[in-house]
Enzyme design. Structure first.
Site, mmCIF file in Angstrom:
data_model
loop_
_atom_site.group_PDB
_atom_site.id
_atom_site.type_symbol
_atom_site.label_atom_id
_atom_site.label_comp_id
_atom_site.label_asym_id
_atom_site.label_seq_id
_atom_site.Cartn_x
_atom_site.Cartn_y
_atom_site.Cartn_z
ATOM 1 N N ARG A 70 0.855 -1.203 0.000
ATOM 2 C CA ARG A 70 0.000 0.000 0.000
ATOM 3 C C ARG A 70 0.881 1.240 0.000
ATOM 4 O O ARG A 70 1.694 1.437 0.892
ATOM 5 C CB ARG A 70 -0.906 0.006 1.230
ATOM 6 C CG ARG A 70 -1.801 1.220 1.278
ATOM 7 C CD ARG A 70 -2.617 1.293 2.552
ATOM 8 N NE ARG A 70 -3.738 0.370 2.547
ATOM 9 C CZ ARG A 70 -4.464 0.087 3.626
ATOM 10 N NH1 ARG A 70 -4.169 0.654 4.783
ATOM 11 N NH2 ARG A 70 -5.466 -0.751 3.564
ATOM 12 N N ARG A 184 -4.604 3.852 17.261
ATOM 13 C CA ARG A 184 -5.321 3.169 16.178
ATOM 14 C C ARG A 184 -5.025 3.914 14.883
ATOM 15 O O ARG A 184 -4.348 4.941 14.879
ATOM 16 C CB ARG A 184 -6.834 3.216 16.508
ATOM 17 C CG ARG A 184 -7.709 2.149 15.871
ATOM 18 C CD ARG A 184 -7.419 0.790 16.421
ATOM 19 N NE ARG A 184 -8.454 -0.179 16.105
ATOM 20 C CZ ARG A 184 -8.578 -0.857 14.969
ATOM 21 N NH1 ARG A 184 -7.735 -0.670 13.972
ATOM 22 N NH2 ARG A 184 -9.536 -1.754 14.819
ATOM 23 N N LYS A 185 -5.609 3.450 13.764
ATOM 24 C CA LYS A 185 -5.446 4.166 12.501
ATOM 25 C C LYS A 185 -6.003 5.579 12.605
ATOM 26 O O LYS A 185 -6.825 5.878 13.487
ATOM 27 C CB LYS A 185 -6.145 3.407 11.377
ATOM 28 C CG LYS A 185 -7.648 3.447 11.493
ATOM 29 C CD LYS A 185 -8.363 2.589 10.451
ATOM 30 C CE LYS A 185 -8.229 3.087 9.054
ATOM 31 N NZ LYS A 185 -9.225 2.435 8.142
ATOM 32 N N GLY A 440 -16.903 -5.799 1.933
ATOM 33 C CA GLY A 440 -16.935 -7.236 2.179
ATOM 34 C C GLY A 440 -17.186 -7.667 3.604
ATOM 35 O O GLY A 440 -17.407 -8.847 3.881
ATOM 36 N N CYS A 445 -14.618 -0.640 4.637
ATOM 37 C CA CYS A 445 -13.624 0.017 3.789
ATOM 38 C C CYS A 445 -14.259 0.558 2.508
ATOM 39 O O CYS A 445 -13.795 1.540 1.937
ATOM 40 C CB CYS A 445 -12.507 -0.950 3.411
ATOM 41 S SG CYS A 445 -11.733 -1.730 4.833
ATOM 42 N N GLY A 446 -15.308 -0.093 2.034
ATOM 43 C CA GLY A 446 -16.003 0.352 0.806
ATOM 44 C C GLY A 446 -17.063 1.399 1.100
ATOM 45 O O GLY A 446 -17.819 1.782 0.212
HETATM 46 FE FE1 SRM Z 1 -9.803 -0.612 5.333
HETATM 47 C C1 SRM Z 1 -8.662 -2.962 7.491
HETATM 48 C C2 SRM Z 1 -8.578 -2.332 2.747
HETATM 49 C C3 SRM Z 1 -10.259 2.089 3.367
HETATM 50 C C4 SRM Z 1 -11.840 0.707 7.721
HETATM 51 N N1 SRM Z 1 -8.733 -2.316 5.169
HETATM 52 C C5 SRM Z 1 -8.319 -3.107 6.190
HETATM 53 C C6 SRM Z 1 -7.347 -4.163 5.695
HETATM 54 C C7 SRM Z 1 -5.975 -3.586 5.865
HETATM 55 C C8 SRM Z 1 -7.467 -5.495 6.458
HETATM 56 C C9 SRM Z 1 -6.400 -6.494 6.059
HETATM 57 O O1 SRM Z 1 -5.305 -6.448 6.567
HETATM 58 O O2 SRM Z 1 -6.715 -7.339 5.223
HETATM 59 C C10 SRM Z 1 -7.791 -4.262 4.213
HETATM 60 C C11 SRM Z 1 -6.741 -4.693 3.231
HETATM 61 C C12 SRM Z 1 -7.372 -5.601 2.178
HETATM 62 C C13 SRM Z 1 -6.586 -5.645 0.927
HETATM 63 O O3 SRM Z 1 -5.845 -6.630 0.697
HETATM 64 O O4 SRM Z 1 -6.748 -4.749 0.111
HETATM 65 C C14 SRM Z 1 -8.388 -2.885 3.997
HETATM 66 N N2 SRM Z 1 -9.374 -0.171 3.447
HETATM 67 C C15 SRM Z 1 -8.972 -1.041 2.498
HETATM 68 C C16 SRM Z 1 -9.033 -0.423 1.114
HETATM 69 C C17 SRM Z 1 -7.961 -0.941 0.174
HETATM 70 C C18 SRM Z 1 -10.437 -0.671 0.529
HETATM 71 C C19 SRM Z 1 -10.513 -0.407 -0.952
HETATM 72 O O5 SRM Z 1 -10.699 -1.380 -1.687
HETATM 73 O O6 SRM Z 1 -10.379 0.741 -1.377
HETATM 74 C C20 SRM Z 1 -8.910 1.058 1.491
HETATM 75 C C21 SRM Z 1 -7.491 1.515 1.596
HETATM 76 C C22 SRM Z 1 -7.369 2.962 1.922
HETATM 77 C C23 SRM Z 1 -5.968 3.483 1.824
HETATM 78 O O7 SRM Z 1 -5.517 3.713 0.711
HETATM 79 O O8 SRM Z 1 -5.337 3.649 2.865
HETATM 80 C C24 SRM Z 1 -9.551 1.037 2.875
HETATM 81 N N3 SRM Z 1 -10.799 1.128 5.530
HETATM 82 C C25 SRM Z 1 -10.947 2.083 4.563
HETATM 83 C C26 SRM Z 1 -11.962 3.015 4.962
HETATM 84 C C27 SRM Z 1 -12.513 4.139 4.089
HETATM 85 C C28 SRM Z 1 -11.854 5.463 4.274
HETATM 86 O O9 SRM Z 1 -10.780 5.597 4.873
HETATM 87 O O10 SRM Z 1 -12.442 6.423 3.789
HETATM 88 C C29 SRM Z 1 -12.407 2.624 6.201
HETATM 89 C C30 SRM Z 1 -13.531 3.257 7.039
HETATM 90 C C31 SRM Z 1 -13.146 4.606 7.526
HETATM 91 C C32 SRM Z 1 -12.343 4.591 8.784
HETATM 92 O O11 SRM Z 1 -11.305 3.950 8.849
HETATM 93 O O12 SRM Z 1 -12.781 5.232 9.740
HETATM 94 C C33 SRM Z 1 -11.673 1.425 6.549
HETATM 95 N N4 SRM Z 1 -10.155 -1.028 7.278
HETATM 96 C C34 SRM Z 1 -11.084 -0.398 8.066
HETATM 97 C C35 SRM Z 1 -11.144 -1.058 9.338
HETATM 98 C C36 SRM Z 1 -12.027 -0.655 10.555
HETATM 99 C C37 SRM Z 1 -11.287 0.364 11.358
HETATM 100 C C38 SRM Z 1 -11.704 0.434 12.787
HETATM 101 O O13 SRM Z 1 -11.493 1.504 13.409
HETATM 102 O O14 SRM Z 1 -12.164 -0.568 13.349
HETATM 103 C C39 SRM Z 1 -10.236 -2.140 9.266
HETATM 104 C C40 SRM Z 1 -9.926 -3.176 10.372
HETATM 105 C C41 SRM Z 1 -8.878 -2.696 11.322
HETATM 106 O O15 SRM Z 1 -8.245 -1.644 11.149
HETATM 107 O O16 SRM Z 1 -8.709 -3.410 12.305
HETATM 108 C C42 SRM Z 1 -9.646 -2.088 7.969
HETATM 109 FE FE1 SF4 Z 2 -13.676 -5.946 5.133
HETATM 110 FE FE2 SF4 Z 2 -12.106 -3.913 4.413
HETATM 111 FE FE3 SF4 Z 2 -11.454 -6.404 3.791
HETATM 112 FE FE4 SF4 Z 2 -13.468 -5.188 2.556
HETATM 113 S S1 SF4 Z 2 -11.286 -4.659 2.446
HETATM 114 S S2 SF4 Z 2 -13.478 -7.233 3.309
HETATM 115 S S3 SF4 Z 2 -14.360 -4.046 4.266
HETATM 116 S S4 SF4 Z 2 -11.568 -5.499 5.842
#
Ligand code: SRM
Ligand code: SF4
Length: 514
Positions: A70, A184-185, A440, A445-446
């Site tokens: 990333r 956290r993030k 998913g 994240c979506g």
């Molecule tokens: Fe996300 C965790 C993908 C935007 C909330 N997110 C993850 C992980 C890293 C989990 C993992 O290790 O597998 C996912 C990686 C999957 C992969 O292989 O791609 C993942 N998040 C994504 C992306 C790629 C979704 C997408 O297809 O676009 C986005 C990457 C953004 C970036 O470039 O940095 C992405 N994630 C978001 C957003 C949307 C936003 O930021 O506008 C959110 C909700 C907003 C927020 O964070 O407040 C989001 N992701 C989460 C969470 C829940 C966070 C929490 O506080 O609990 C997780 C789980 C965690 O962090 O434990 C998570």
């Molecule tokens: Fe769940 Fe984020 Fe993975 Fe999508 S990319 S399946 S919302 S953790």
């Protein structure tokens, strides 16, 4: 400098806090050559599954040995040289290699082998790219209007601001121990347009254009976030700052410092900034930020300057620079392959000034195309694949990664989203675009809560079997007066979605059967 407030006892800390206290995630940076030599199978499990994320390297349990990288793309802006290097990096992995445009205007590369990471990092550095602090308890990619500096109606050009904030947070991409151990993030967005293109309301800090006594500056929102446990829109900090870069940087620094030093660390489900604001109340939080800044904050401007509906930027638009245009290409669910990346780099080079921009809707904008070159540009074969005029249900489709690569996923998302969008476009005439977002799992994240129709993956019992399903969200409003949508129906089997969504589209969005 390493974080100043190391707890004296680790008893009350969750497992993430414990391993962070043992070794800071960023320290992994100095071990990458060693890991490349020993291979991922021989690595310590915590280093492999967690600490690597501090340098943007994500172990994927779904595809062991094939990592995700990333990046950080501040304001979603990159150059053709950078895109070419990224295309070459994933090209080397054949069918395993691709890239996804993320919902934070960013890129994630797939298929990456650990043994190549040192070389890949050297190549990134050579074109001024970094992936540092893009995962785990760090400040994520900082978003800004994707048409900053191009938009005829923009209020503030955010490019330099976003870049400078990233430079401070990451120490110009070298890594910054001050901000690698947040509770956290953390998400930051700086909006400069009139249409809230960045979804300000879902960020931990959002700067939103606002006039105060006739002077343009920013109102500041704090605490917006989504998680599986709770989703909240950001709330006003009741602060206004003028357009000085130093002011924006020092306010980010102060808020991050307060969060780092006082954010809740016992329960990881309650560690995002809003939980601290809940505990303290916004007035105490604001006072602590002022104390950190060593000066008072001005009260917020009464109203912000967001007065437009959100634009999707797909199509051809004149720029503020006379005779120049930006063209937004629709990239279905943000998925790019190596050849696409190389082609985009070439098009940006030949027709534009080399710049490529990404949107939070997972699309691409190529700016600076002169009016006389437009016709030739629009005839390029790549525009057959990445249209400037997609059908209404495909146009605004957004999808998270889903089961193809993500270990949290409860369902497959991207392929299903595209297939369903196409099927519905074939069945229905739509008078307008309908924004459908797939995610998913409940991590969101979506961003299903910002969509007209949001679909969140879940498991459903049907005919005695467990099948992939969704919870249905509706009512997300973006742009002016943005607010979050809510869950209106739970547990729909994905195989039943076509009739259910058709009915919703007919009854709520003016669709008619073809
Ligand atoms: Fe996300 C965790 C993908 C935007 C909330 N997110 C993850 C992980 C890293 C989990 C993992 O290790 O597998 C996912 C990686 C999957 C992969 O292989 O791609 C993942 N998040 C994504 C992306 C790629 C979704 C997408 O297809 O676009 C986005 C990457 C953004 C970036 O470039 O940095 C992405 N994630 C978001 C957003 C949307 C936003 O930021 O506008 C959110 C909700 C907003 C927020 O964070 O407040 C989001 N992701 C989460 C969470 C829940 C966070 C929490 O506080 O609990 C997780 C789980 C965690 O962090 O434990 C998570
Ligand atoms: Fe769940 Fe984020 Fe993975 Fe999508 S990319 S399946 S919302 S953790």
């Amino acid at each position: 400098m390493v974080q100043s407030t190391k707890p004296e006892t680790t008893n009350s800390l969750n497992k993430f806090e414990k391993f962070k206290a043992e070794k800071d995630g960023l320290a992994i940076r100095d071990e990458l050559e060693y890991f490349a030599r020993i291979g991922w199978e021989a690595m310590d499990k915590t280093d492999l599954e967690y600490r690597l994320k501090w340098v943007g390297v994500f172990y994927r349990p779904v595809t062991p040995g094939k990592f995700m990288l990333r990046l950080r793309i501040p304001n979603g802006i990159l150059t053709s040289d950078q895109m070419e290097v990224l295309g070459q990096i994933v090209q080397r992995y054949g069918d395993d290699g691709n890239a996804d445009i993320s919902t934070r205007q960013n890129l994630q590369l797939r298929g990456i082998r650990l043994e190549d990471i040192p070389d890949i990092f050297r190549r990134l550095k050579a074109v001024d790219l970094t992936s540092v602090q893009s995962g785990m308890d760090s400040v994520r990619n900082i978003t800004g209007s994707p048409v900053a500096g191009l938009d005829q109606d923009e209020l503030i050009d955010t490019r330099e601001l976003v870049r400078k904030v990233q430079d401070i947070v990451t120490n110009k991409g070298e890594g910054n121990y001050n901000f690698t151990n947040l509770p956290r993030k953390f998400n930051i967005a700086i909006e400069g347009g009139r249409d809230n293109s960045v979804h300000a309301e879902i960020n931990d800090i959002a700067f939103v254009p606002a006039y105060k006594d006739g002077e343009l500056g920013f109102n500041v929102l704090v605490g917006g976030f989504f998680s599986a446990k709770r989703c909240e829109a950001a709330i006003p900090l009741n602060a206004w700052i003028n357009l000085s870069i130093d002011k924006v940087i020092s306010l980010c620094y102060a808020i991050l410092t307060v969060y780092r030093d006082h954010g809740l660390r016992a329960n990881r489900q309650k560690a995002r900034l809003m939980w601290l604001i809940d505990e303290w109340g916004i007035n105490k939080f604001r006072a602590e930020v002022e104390a950190q800044l060593s000066h008072p904050l001005a009260m917020a401007a009464q109203e912000d300057a967001i007065d437009w509906d959100k634009r999707d930027h797909i199509g051809v638009f004149p720029q503020k620079q006379p005779g120049m245009n930006y063209v937004g290409l629709h990239i279905p669910v943000g998925r790019l392959y190596a050849q696409d990346m190389l082609d985009l780099a070439r098009l940006a080079e030949v027709y534009g000034n080399g710049e490529i921009r990404l949107t939070v809707e997972q699309n691409v904008i190529i700016p600076h195309i002169s009016t006389e070159n437009l016709e030739l540009f629009l005839a390029e074969p790549l525009l057959q694949k990445f249209s400037i005029n997609p059908k209404p249900l495909q146009r605004a489709l957004v999808s998270c990664t889903g089961a193809q690569f993500c270990g949290f996923a409860l369902i497959e998302t991207k392929n299903r989203a595209v297939k369903l969008g196409k099927a519905l476009d074939e069945l229905l005439n739509l008078p307008r675009t309908v924004r459908i977002h797939w995610t998913g799992c409940p991590n969101s994240c979506g961003q299903p809560q910002v969509a007209d129709i949001g679909l969140m993956g879940t498991k459903v019992r049907k005919d005695g079997k467990t099948v992939e399903g969704v919870d249905l969200y509706m009512g997300g409003k973006v742009g002016k007066d943005a607010h979050l949508g809510t869950c209106v129906q739970k547990g729909i089997a994905c195989e039943d979605l076509i009739p259910i969504l058709s009915k919703i589209l007919i009854e709520n969005f003016g669709a008619t059967a073809k």
